[in-house]
Enzyme design. Sequence first.
Site, PDB file in Angstrom:
ATOM      1  CE  LYS A  68      -3.981  -2.095   2.294  1.00  0.00           C
ATOM      2  NZ  LYS A  68      -4.945  -2.005   3.381  1.00  0.00           N
ATOM      3  CG  ASP A 105      -8.140   0.004   3.667  1.00  0.00           C
ATOM      4  OD1 ASP A 105      -8.808  -0.843   3.053  1.00  0.00           O
ATOM      5  OD2 ASP A 105      -6.901   0.028   3.665  1.00  0.00           O
TER       6      ASP A 105
END
Length: 277
Positions: A68, A105
Site C-alpha cells: 500500500k 479502507d
Amino acid sequence: MTLIDRYAVFGHPIKHSKSPRIHRLFAEQTAQSLEYTAKDVPAEQFQAAVATFFTEGGKGLNCTVPLKELAWNYADHKTERAQLSKAVNTLALQPDGSILGDNTDGIGLVTDLTANYRIALSGIRILLLGAGGASRGIILPILEQSPQTLVIANRTVDKAVKLAAEFHGKGPIAGCGFDDLNDRQFDLILNATSASLSGQLPPLPSGLLAENGNCYDLAYGNEPTAFVRWGLENHAAKSLDGLGMLVEQAAEAFFIWRGVRPKTRPVIEMLNSERRL
Ligand code: ATR
C-alpha cells in the site's frame, strides 16, 4: 473486437485474498462485464508489475499488504484521504492516462459501522488501538464523522503521539500509551494492532468500554479474533470483526472504477455464512 476491462489485486502473499470473489459477485450483481484476478507481487517487483498491468490495458488495481505504501508512491495524484493515510489500496486509470490513488479502507470501516450496524460515530468517544499503517488509513474518515474524541493508544507511545499530530486541525485527536487508559471510558474501541492476528491483545484495563459500547476489530478470520472475544467478555453491545469493512472498501473501489455502487449486504451475508462465527 471489444476487450474486457481488466482489474486485479496485487499483494504478497495473496493466495487467501477474498477480493477476486467479492468483485466478481459485484460484477455479476450489477451486470458489469469485467475480469478481476489476484497476483502475488513481492515489493521489489511492484513498480514493474504495475507499469506492465496498466500498459497492457488494465483499468484498476487493488493493492494490499505490504504494497500500500508503494502504491501511494506510484500514484500520479491522490485523494485527500489517501494523501494523509500515506497508503493507497486502489489505483484507477484516468481518462487522461494518469493513475489516481485512493484509500477506501477508512470509508469502508465507517460504512460498515454506520450503515450496516447503525453505530453512529458523531459525538461519541472513540479509542483506536495501534498506530501503524492500518490505523493511519482510517483516521480521516473517522474524524469526518465528528466524534467527541478520537484517542490513539499504542505500545510505542511516541508513534501514537506523532500520528495524532499529523491529523491536528482535522478533528479532536490525541495519542497516548496503554498505561494512560486507566480510568478512561470509550463508546467504541477499534483494534488496528496486528496483535489480534497472532491471538494476542494489547493490555487493556477493565472498565475501558462504556456501557452499551461497541468493539470492532479491523482484522477478521474464520473464528472470532482475540479482540472480538475481549469485547464479548467486556459486555460490548456489539463486538464485530472486519469482514464487513473488507466488502465495503471493495464496493467503494468498484464505484471508483465503474461508477456503479453494488449492494454489499448479500455479499457480506454470503461470506459470513461460509465461516463459523
Ligand atoms: P499495520 O500495517 O497492520 O498497521 P504495522 O504498521 O506494523 O502494521 O503496525 C502494527 C501495529 O500493531 C503497531 O501499532 C504495533 O505497535 P508498535 O508500534 O508498538 O510496534 C501494534 N502491535 C503489534 N503487536 C502488538 C502487541 N503484541 N501488543 C500491542 N500492540 C501490538
